[in-house]
Design a protein around this motif. Sequence first.
Motif, PDB file in Angstrom:
ATOM      1  N   TRP A 332      -9.646 239.515  61.253  1.00  0.00           N
ATOM      2  CA  TRP A 332      -8.208 239.396  61.968  1.00  0.00           C
ATOM      3  C   TRP A 332      -7.497 240.778  61.797  1.00  0.00           C
ATOM      4  O   TRP A 332      -6.645 241.106  62.634  1.00  0.00           O
ATOM      5  CB  TRP A 332      -7.512 238.236  61.216  1.00  0.00           C
ATOM      6  CG  TRP A 332      -6.352 237.554  62.225  1.00  0.00           C
ATOM      7  CD1 TRP A 332      -6.312 237.708  63.304  1.00  0.00           C
ATOM      8  CD2 TRP A 332      -5.387 236.840  61.299  1.00  0.00           C
ATOM      9  NE1 TRP A 332      -5.394 236.812  63.715  1.00  0.00           N
ATOM     10  CE2 TRP A 332      -4.730 236.502  62.591  1.00  0.00           C
ATOM     11  CE3 TRP A 332      -5.019 236.601  60.321  1.00  0.00           C
ATOM     12  CZ2 TRP A 332      -3.335 235.607  62.697  1.00  0.00           C
ATOM     13  CZ3 TRP A 332      -3.920 235.435  59.960  1.00  0.00           C
ATOM     14  CH2 TRP A 332      -3.178 235.264  61.102  1.00  0.00           C
ATOM     15  N   LEU A 333      -7.426 241.246  60.494  1.00  0.00           N
ATOM     16  CA  LEU A 333      -6.725 242.620  60.498  1.00  0.00           C
ATOM     17  C   LEU A 333      -7.232 243.610  61.076  1.00  0.00           C
ATOM     18  O   LEU A 333      -6.809 244.650  61.806  1.00  0.00           O
ATOM     19  CB  LEU A 333      -6.870 242.987  58.804  1.00  0.00           C
ATOM     20  CG  LEU A 333      -6.190 244.120  58.430  1.00  0.00           C
ATOM     21  CD1 LEU A 333      -4.380 244.093  58.906  1.00  0.00           C
ATOM     22  CD2 LEU A 333      -6.266 244.451  56.895  1.00  0.00           C
ATOM     23  N   CYS A 335      -8.904 243.381  63.985  1.00  0.00           N
ATOM     24  CA  CYS A 335      -8.772 243.129  65.443  1.00  0.00           C
ATOM     25  C   CYS A 335      -7.340 242.728  65.764  1.00  0.00           C
ATOM     26  O   CYS A 335      -7.117 242.219  66.806  1.00  0.00           O
ATOM     27  CB  CYS A 335      -9.719 242.021  66.016  1.00  0.00           C
ATOM     28  SG  CYS A 335     -11.478 242.233  65.567  1.00  0.00           S
ATOM     29  N   ARG A 336      -6.499 243.415  65.040  1.00  0.00           N
ATOM     30  CA  ARG A 336      -5.161 242.977  64.987  1.00  0.00           C
ATOM     31  C   ARG A 336      -4.507 243.262  66.336  1.00  0.00           C
ATOM     32  O   ARG A 336      -3.389 242.408  66.774  1.00  0.00           O
ATOM     33  CB  ARG A 336      -4.182 243.564  63.906  1.00  0.00           C
ATOM     34  CG  ARG A 336      -4.132 245.078  64.091  1.00  0.00           C
ATOM     35  CD  ARG A 336      -3.713 245.577  62.623  1.00  0.00           C
ATOM     36  NE  ARG A 336      -3.732 246.954  62.580  1.00  0.00           N
ATOM     37  CZ  ARG A 336      -4.520 247.802  62.003  1.00  0.00           C
ATOM     38  NH1 ARG A 336      -5.762 247.004  61.646  1.00  0.00           N
ATOM     39  NH2 ARG A 336      -4.502 249.086  61.934  1.00  0.00           N
ATOM     40  N   GLU A 337      -4.795 244.117  67.245  1.00  0.00           N
ATOM     41  CA  GLU A 337      -4.238 244.729  68.313  1.00  0.00           C
ATOM     42  C   GLU A 337      -4.658 243.920  69.549  1.00  0.00           C
ATOM     43  O   GLU A 337      -4.360 244.323  70.729  1.00  0.00           O
ATOM     44  CB  GLU A 337      -4.227 246.253  68.526  1.00  0.00           C
ATOM     45  CG  GLU A 337      -3.607 246.987  67.373  1.00  0.00           C
ATOM     46  CD  GLU A 337      -3.706 248.544  67.538  1.00  0.00           C
ATOM     47  OE1 GLU A 337      -4.350 248.894  68.506  1.00  0.00           O
ATOM     48  OE2 GLU A 337      -3.070 249.212  66.680  1.00  0.00           O
ATOM     49  N   ASP A 338      -5.691 243.198  69.365  1.00  0.00           N
ATOM     50  CA  ASP A 338      -6.336 242.190  70.770  1.00  0.00           C
ATOM     51  C   ASP A 338      -5.718 241.008  70.627  1.00  0.00           C
ATOM     52  O   ASP A 338      -6.024 240.005  69.521  1.00  0.00           O
ATOM     53  CB  ASP A 338      -7.669 242.360  70.407  1.00  0.00           C
ATOM     54  CG  ASP A 338      -8.507 241.545  71.455  1.00  0.00           C
ATOM     55  OD1 ASP A 338      -7.915 240.793  72.126  1.00  0.00           O
ATOM     56  OD2 ASP A 338      -9.671 242.341  71.810  1.00  0.00           O
ATOM     57  N   LEU A 344      -7.586 233.526  68.549  1.00  0.00           N
ATOM     58  CA  LEU A 344      -8.683 232.606  68.069  1.00  0.00           C
ATOM     59  C   LEU A 344      -9.072 232.959  66.574  1.00  0.00           C
ATOM     60  O   LEU A 344      -9.257 232.061  65.948  1.00  0.00           O
ATOM     61  CB  LEU A 344     -10.043 233.442  68.819  1.00  0.00           C
ATOM     62  CG  LEU A 344     -10.091 233.113  70.496  1.00  0.00           C
ATOM     63  CD1 LEU A 344     -11.273 233.630  70.859  1.00  0.00           C
ATOM     64  CD2 LEU A 344      -9.891 231.630  70.807  1.00  0.00           C
ATOM     65  N   LEU A 345      -8.874 234.233  66.082  1.00  0.00           N
ATOM     66  CA  LEU A 345      -9.358 234.065  64.623  1.00  0.00           C
ATOM     67  C   LEU A 345      -8.215 233.552  63.720  1.00  0.00           C
ATOM     68  O   LEU A 345      -8.545 233.249  62.833  1.00  0.00           O
ATOM     69  CB  LEU A 345      -9.151 235.753  64.336  1.00  0.00           C
ATOM     70  CG  LEU A 345     -10.649 236.342  64.743  1.00  0.00           C
ATOM     71  CD1 LEU A 345     -10.523 237.916  64.642  1.00  0.00           C
ATOM     72  CD2 LEU A 345     -11.793 235.910  64.197  1.00  0.00           C
ATOM     73  N   SER A 346      -7.027 233.626  64.289  1.00  0.00           N
ATOM     74  CA  SER A 346      -5.623 232.751  63.502  1.00  0.00           C
ATOM     75  C   SER A 346      -6.121 231.250  63.238  1.00  0.00           C
ATOM     76  O   SER A 346      -6.142 230.650  62.088  1.00  0.00           O
ATOM     77  CB  SER A 346      -4.455 232.828  64.243  1.00  0.00           C
ATOM     78  OG  SER A 346      -4.473 232.143  65.413  1.00  0.00           O
TER      79      SER A 346
END
Length: 439
Positions: A332-333, A335-338, A344-346
């Motif tokens: 999540w961290l 890919c934080r800008e996608d 989805l990761l949240s």
Amino acid sequence: MPRRTKALRILAAFFRLLERNMTVLREPLVTPKFGKWTQLVLGLICMASISSPQYVWTLLTKPLTEKLGVGLPELQVTFSLLIILQTFFSPFQGRLVERFGPRLLISIGTVMAGLSWVLSAHINGLVALYIVYGCIGGLGTGIVYIGVVGLMVKWFPQNRGFAAGAVAAGYGMGAILTTFPIAISLGNYGLEQTMTVFGLIFAAVGLLASQGLSLPPNMTARSVSHKVAQSTRQFTSREMLRQPLFWLMFAMMAMMSTSGLMVTSQMAVFAEDFGISKAVVFGMAALPLALTIDRFTNGLTRPLFGFISDRYGREKTMFIAFALEGCAMTLWLACREDPLLFVLLSGVVFFGWGEIFSLFPSTLTDTFGSEHAASNYGWLYISQGIGSIFGGPLAALLYQHTQGWHVVFGCAIALDFITAGLALCVLKPWRARFIRQHS
């Protein structure tokens, strides 16, 4: 004179017998009218009836600040009081449930939770809101939560993980049914009518459902699982608190609570910092979509991982779930800008966190017995309150001090992996030895 002495002895024996019977009235003398699956459904309804004070609070903040003429920080103290009263008083609430029975106390708790909304609709001061919504609501929701979870682990000795997770899911997902109706009602009818009507509905639904709750017959309550190791000794809270094994579980739940509540309380802030708050995913705003998915996965994971733990063991399931959250938060961290991956990761992060509310109460009851399950879990549930402090204001202070989220996320990820390791390498062998000694 001898006749008087004999009569006094008979009378004293009668009162001793009466006193002994009164102490065990919390155990049913006949088979309850409703079976365990009906008890589960009723418990789930009770949990759903008290979920809105916590999960729909965000919809009430704007109209309440306008009505009371106060700032948001002052108003948010109400929510903090709700959580603090719900968690830190849970041992006392659990003891009351065991003393007077689940039906009476859960009935009172559901009425208190609903009444807190009705009264809050008509107050005109901030202190009154603290007392009515924060204190009365917090105590009411705490009684119901502890009472229902403690009751379900007694009814389902062979499926404690699933049962605790199912009713916990009712609390986590119950607000899905009320969020949109309340939002629409606020826009059409205003704050006072909305809170009054829905408060009465919550109280009525919870009160009616709680009337069917009862303790299981002795045979059901004392049967054990053949797949999960369980102690045959029934520990009181005082005895349990003297066991270092309990404090290991307490520390583990506090660490996982800190990690999960850091995300819950700060998500809107770091979504804005990551540039996600105005993004669109699948034609919808990214942040509300993520919050909707999170609420669903946070509820789904509780009975699912509870069911898995009933089949394959508590500690193995803990290791998988906690490590899953750590991995998801790391990705999540990264890919934080996608926006798509953020959404989805949240959901995966919450899927790896929400199961603590099924795994820990079932593990605790397996270890220390079901007779005092409500009050014992009340002591463990305090760790949720501690996690709210570390994951909320202290995480925000760390963010302000470091001017970024990397350190905050790093601490949360480390707690996930440390707790996963403790579950498999420390808790599992320690608990196995403990159960052998007390079986």
